[in-house]
Write a protein that holds these residues in place. Structure first.
Motif, mmCIF file in Angstrom:
data_model
loop_
_atom_site.group_PDB
_atom_site.id
_atom_site.type_symbol
_atom_site.label_atom_id
_atom_site.label_comp_id
_atom_site.label_asym_id
_atom_site.label_seq_id
_atom_site.Cartn_x
_atom_site.Cartn_y
_atom_site.Cartn_z
ATOM 1 N N CYS A 40 -0.947 18.522 -3.210
ATOM 2 C CA CYS A 40 -0.845 18.856 -1.693
ATOM 3 C C CYS A 40 0.563 19.387 -1.198
ATOM 4 O O CYS A 40 1.401 19.187 -1.966
ATOM 5 C CB CYS A 40 -1.099 17.601 -0.900
ATOM 6 S SG CYS A 40 -0.010 16.792 0.012
ATOM 7 N N ASN A 42 2.448 18.833 0.887
ATOM 8 C CA ASN A 42 3.484 17.729 1.402
ATOM 9 C C ASN A 42 3.962 17.126 0.202
ATOM 10 O O ASN A 42 4.827 16.265 0.426
ATOM 11 C CB ASN A 42 2.481 16.843 2.161
ATOM 12 C CG ASN A 42 3.317 16.151 3.426
ATOM 13 O OD1 ASN A 42 4.444 16.609 3.551
ATOM 14 N ND2 ASN A 42 2.887 15.215 4.158
ATOM 15 N N ARG A 43 3.352 17.457 -1.035
ATOM 16 C CA ARG A 43 4.119 16.768 -2.222
ATOM 17 C C ARG A 43 4.782 17.751 -3.133
ATOM 18 O O ARG A 43 5.913 17.297 -3.642
ATOM 19 C CB ARG A 43 3.124 15.862 -2.913
ATOM 20 C CG ARG A 43 2.287 15.065 -2.144
ATOM 21 C CD ARG A 43 1.450 14.004 -2.999
ATOM 22 N NE ARG A 43 1.456 12.918 -2.533
ATOM 23 C CZ ARG A 43 2.192 11.723 -2.982
ATOM 24 N NH1 ARG A 43 3.079 11.980 -4.098
ATOM 25 N NH2 ARG A 43 2.034 10.404 -2.507
ATOM 26 N N GLY A 51 5.444 13.427 0.619
ATOM 27 C CA GLY A 51 4.173 13.049 1.078
ATOM 28 C C GLY A 51 4.130 12.257 2.320
ATOM 29 O O GLY A 51 5.124 11.895 2.802
ATOM 30 N N CYS A 52 3.030 12.160 2.781
ATOM 31 C CA CYS A 52 2.850 10.955 3.940
ATOM 32 C C CYS A 52 3.181 9.616 3.678
ATOM 33 O O CYS A 52 3.057 9.384 2.595
ATOM 34 C CB CYS A 52 1.177 11.057 4.444
ATOM 35 S SG CYS A 52 0.525 12.614 4.545
ATOM 36 N N TYR A 54 2.222 6.734 4.066
ATOM 37 C CA TYR A 54 1.239 5.842 3.457
ATOM 38 C C TYR A 54 0.824 6.045 2.119
ATOM 39 O O TYR A 54 -0.197 5.445 1.862
ATOM 40 C CB TYR A 54 0.339 5.564 4.741
ATOM 41 C CG TYR A 54 -0.606 6.854 4.960
ATOM 42 C CD1 TYR A 54 -1.355 7.349 4.168
ATOM 43 C CD2 TYR A 54 -0.097 7.703 6.066
ATOM 44 C CE1 TYR A 54 -2.425 8.501 4.457
ATOM 45 C CE2 TYR A 54 -0.896 9.207 6.169
ATOM 46 C CZ TYR A 54 -1.693 9.284 5.591
ATOM 47 O OH TYR A 54 -2.524 10.463 5.677
ATOM 48 N N CYS A 55 0.860 7.332 1.567
ATOM 49 C CA CYS A 55 0.093 7.786 0.678
ATOM 50 C C CYS A 55 0.450 7.289 -0.571
ATOM 51 O O CYS A 55 1.370 7.374 -1.321
ATOM 52 C CB CYS A 55 0.306 9.504 0.511
ATOM 53 S SG CYS A 55 -0.410 10.196 -0.728
ATOM 54 N N ASN A 57 -2.405 7.923 -3.795
ATOM 55 C CA ASN A 57 -3.814 8.208 -4.099
ATOM 56 C C ASN A 57 -4.323 7.432 -4.969
ATOM 57 O O ASN A 57 -5.508 7.266 -5.252
ATOM 58 C CB ASN A 57 -3.969 9.828 -4.462
ATOM 59 C CG ASN A 57 -4.083 10.529 -3.259
ATOM 60 O OD1 ASN A 57 -5.086 10.964 -3.092
ATOM 61 N ND2 ASN A 57 -2.902 11.104 -2.811
ATOM 62 N N TYR A 99 -6.122 14.180 -2.894
ATOM 63 C CA TYR A 99 -5.147 15.327 -2.556
ATOM 64 C C TYR A 99 -5.805 16.059 -1.634
ATOM 65 O O TYR A 99 -6.806 15.891 -0.867
ATOM 66 C CB TYR A 99 -4.544 16.008 -3.846
ATOM 67 C CG TYR A 99 -3.668 14.854 -4.530
ATOM 68 C CD1 TYR A 99 -2.526 14.349 -4.157
ATOM 69 C CD2 TYR A 99 -4.314 14.078 -5.542
ATOM 70 C CE1 TYR A 99 -1.761 13.412 -4.819
ATOM 71 C CE2 TYR A 99 -3.476 13.099 -6.272
ATOM 72 C CZ TYR A 99 -2.486 12.898 -5.952
ATOM 73 O OH TYR A 99 -1.624 11.889 -6.600
ATOM 74 N N SER A 100 -5.479 17.559 -1.679
ATOM 75 C CA SER A 100 -6.064 18.521 -0.892
ATOM 76 C C SER A 100 -6.863 19.398 -1.754
ATOM 77 O O SER A 100 -6.343 20.241 -2.307
ATOM 78 C CB SER A 100 -4.906 19.357 -0.264
ATOM 79 O OG SER A 100 -4.077 18.212 0.685
ATOM 80 N N ARG A 130 -6.625 19.068 3.767
ATOM 81 C CA ARG A 130 -5.588 18.850 5.116
ATOM 82 C C ARG A 130 -6.139 20.367 5.937
ATOM 83 O O ARG A 130 -6.507 21.223 5.198
ATOM 84 C CB ARG A 130 -4.216 19.149 4.691
ATOM 85 C CG ARG A 130 -3.787 17.840 3.981
ATOM 86 C CD ARG A 130 -2.345 18.379 3.533
ATOM 87 N NE ARG A 130 -1.265 18.921 4.283
ATOM 88 C CZ ARG A 130 -0.294 18.286 4.910
ATOM 89 N NH1 ARG A 130 -0.351 17.057 4.801
ATOM 90 N NH2 ARG A 130 0.570 19.013 5.656
ATOM 91 N N ARG A 170 3.581 13.695 8.017
ATOM 92 C CA ARG A 170 2.365 14.392 8.016
ATOM 93 C C ARG A 170 2.415 15.890 7.332
ATOM 94 O O ARG A 170 1.509 16.570 6.857
ATOM 95 C CB ARG A 170 1.419 14.118 9.092
ATOM 96 C CG ARG A 170 0.035 14.629 8.890
ATOM 97 C CD ARG A 170 -0.967 13.812 7.787
ATOM 98 N NE ARG A 170 -2.168 14.805 7.675
ATOM 99 C CZ ARG A 170 -2.786 14.337 6.727
ATOM 100 N NH1 ARG A 170 -2.531 13.129 5.950
ATOM 101 N NH2 ARG A 170 -4.013 15.232 6.311
HETATM 102 S S1 SF4 Z 1 -2.090 11.573 2.174
HETATM 103 FE FE1 SF4 Z 1 -3.117 13.397 1.558
HETATM 104 S S2 SF4 Z 1 -1.823 15.096 2.617
HETATM 105 FE FE2 SF4 Z 1 -0.703 13.217 2.653
HETATM 106 S S3 SF4 Z 1 0.721 13.265 0.829
HETATM 107 FE FE3 SF4 Z 1 -1.038 12.162 0.265
HETATM 108 S S4 SF4 Z 1 -2.258 13.790 -0.759
HETATM 109 FE FE4 SF4 Z 1 -0.902 14.984 0.544
#
Ligand code: SF4
Length: 318
Positions: A40, A42-43, A51-52, A54-55, A57, A99-100, A130, A170
């Motif tokens: 994604c 953001n990573r 990343g977010c 809280y993330c 996966n 992920y995305s 996303r 985010r």
């Molecule tokens: S929650 Fe989704 S958008 Fe956010 S870092 Fe994780 S994979 Fe990427």
């Protein structure tokens, strides 16, 4: 038993996804998750690397998913996994979840989706992504696809507040979510949204206000998750440093909140889930512990009955 039939055409006190699927497909459909090995923005450094906050996966991914394994094999393993717990379904939706899942050139996406659609008895796709990983070219492809199969694009919105979205790193704002939801709907593609409750800095009042905001958006269905603080994440660190910034729901408090929330929510929006389930061993100690989703759902429906209330009871058309 409740004898009232609600606007969604059945007796349950909310517009249930399970009932929607049953009515649409006239039978039981099983969702099977696959991990197609996406990352994604953001990573991978495009928008960020951490990343977010809280993330994690791994905490949200079923054990049978392995991105190193071909999609058809993952589907076969997913079907077997569910057949142990439930009566085997005859038709399946493949859910591109971790992920995305639109974050690649369209040619690559087509290959992956078509591999899934080629598996016997797969009748559609659910694609989690996303809002900033979608564009007109992909949406035009999805419009064509949605004329042939059941297709839902599920966008992670998480919060309607830019301050929160920044705080959880985010990497996109709420306007981006709003715009992409509208563009997706304009093409007649079924559109889902994912929200998290309990994010830092959000009061009860702010979270309840999100029911009014979401009710004005053209979303077909929605999933809610309570914030689950996964061990080792940046969110855990933030929580340990500033616990007062978090509305840390107890189970009873969450049920009370959800009922107030859905009373305000547009009755046309189908609700897919009310809460999330992460293995307790991965969670920070303030979690609810091992309470299965079926039990949370049962408690919410019991409380809707006790209060003689339902989704949209207090919904005000804008
Ligand atoms: S929650 Fe989704 S958008 Fe956010 S870092 Fe994780 S994979 Fe990427």
């Amino acid at each position: 038993m409740n004898s009232e039939v609600y606007p969604w055409g059945h007796h349950r006190r909310f517009n249930s996804y399970t009932e929607y699927i049953r009515k649409t497909f006239n039978g039981r459909i099983q969702k099977v998750v696959v991990d197609a090995g996406f990352t994604c923005p953001n990573r991978d450094g495009t928008k960020g690397t951490g990343g977010c906050t809280y993330c994690d996966n791994d905490a949200f991914n079923p054990s049978y998913c392995n991105p190193k394994v071909a999609i058809p094999f993952q589907i076969s393993q997913g079907i077997d996994f569910h057949a142990v717990r439930y009566r085997r379904a005859e038709r399946f939706l493949v859910y591109f979840q971790p992920y995305s899942n639109t974050y690649a050139p369209l040619s690559k996406l087509k290959t992956l989706y078509e591999e899934a659609l080629g598996y016997p008895d797969v009748i559609g796709l659910v694609i989690g992504t996303r809002p900033d990983c979608m564009d007109d070219e992909k949406l035009d492809y999805f419009r064509e696809l949605s004329e042939k199969i059941h297709l839902q694009i599920e966008y992670g919105i998480e919060s309607c507040y830019d301050g929160t979205l920044q705080r959880i790193n985010r990497g996109h704002d709420f306007v981006t979510s709003e715009k992409m939801i509208r563009k997706t709907q304009e093409r007649g593609i079924r559109t889902g949204a994912h929200m998290i409750f309990g994010l830092p800095g959000e009061s009860m009042e702010m979270m309840l206000k999100e029911a009014d905001i979401l009710s004005t958006l053209p979303v077909d269905s929605i999933k809610f998750h309570q914030l689950q603080i996964v061990k080792g994440t940046m969110m855990e660190k933030a929580f340990l440093e500033h616990p007062d910034d978090f509305h840390n729901f107890t189970l009873d408090g969450y049920i009370d909140f959800i009922i107030q929330f859905i009373e305000q929510l547009n009755p046309e929006i189908v609700i897919e889930r009310f809460s999330g389930e992460v293995p307790p061993r991965l969670l920070h100690k303030t979690s609810w512990g091992l309470i299965r989703y079926d039990e949370v759902l049962r408690l919410i429906e019991k409380e809707l009955e006790n209060r003689d209330t339902w989704q949209g009871k207090k919904f005000k058309q804008a």
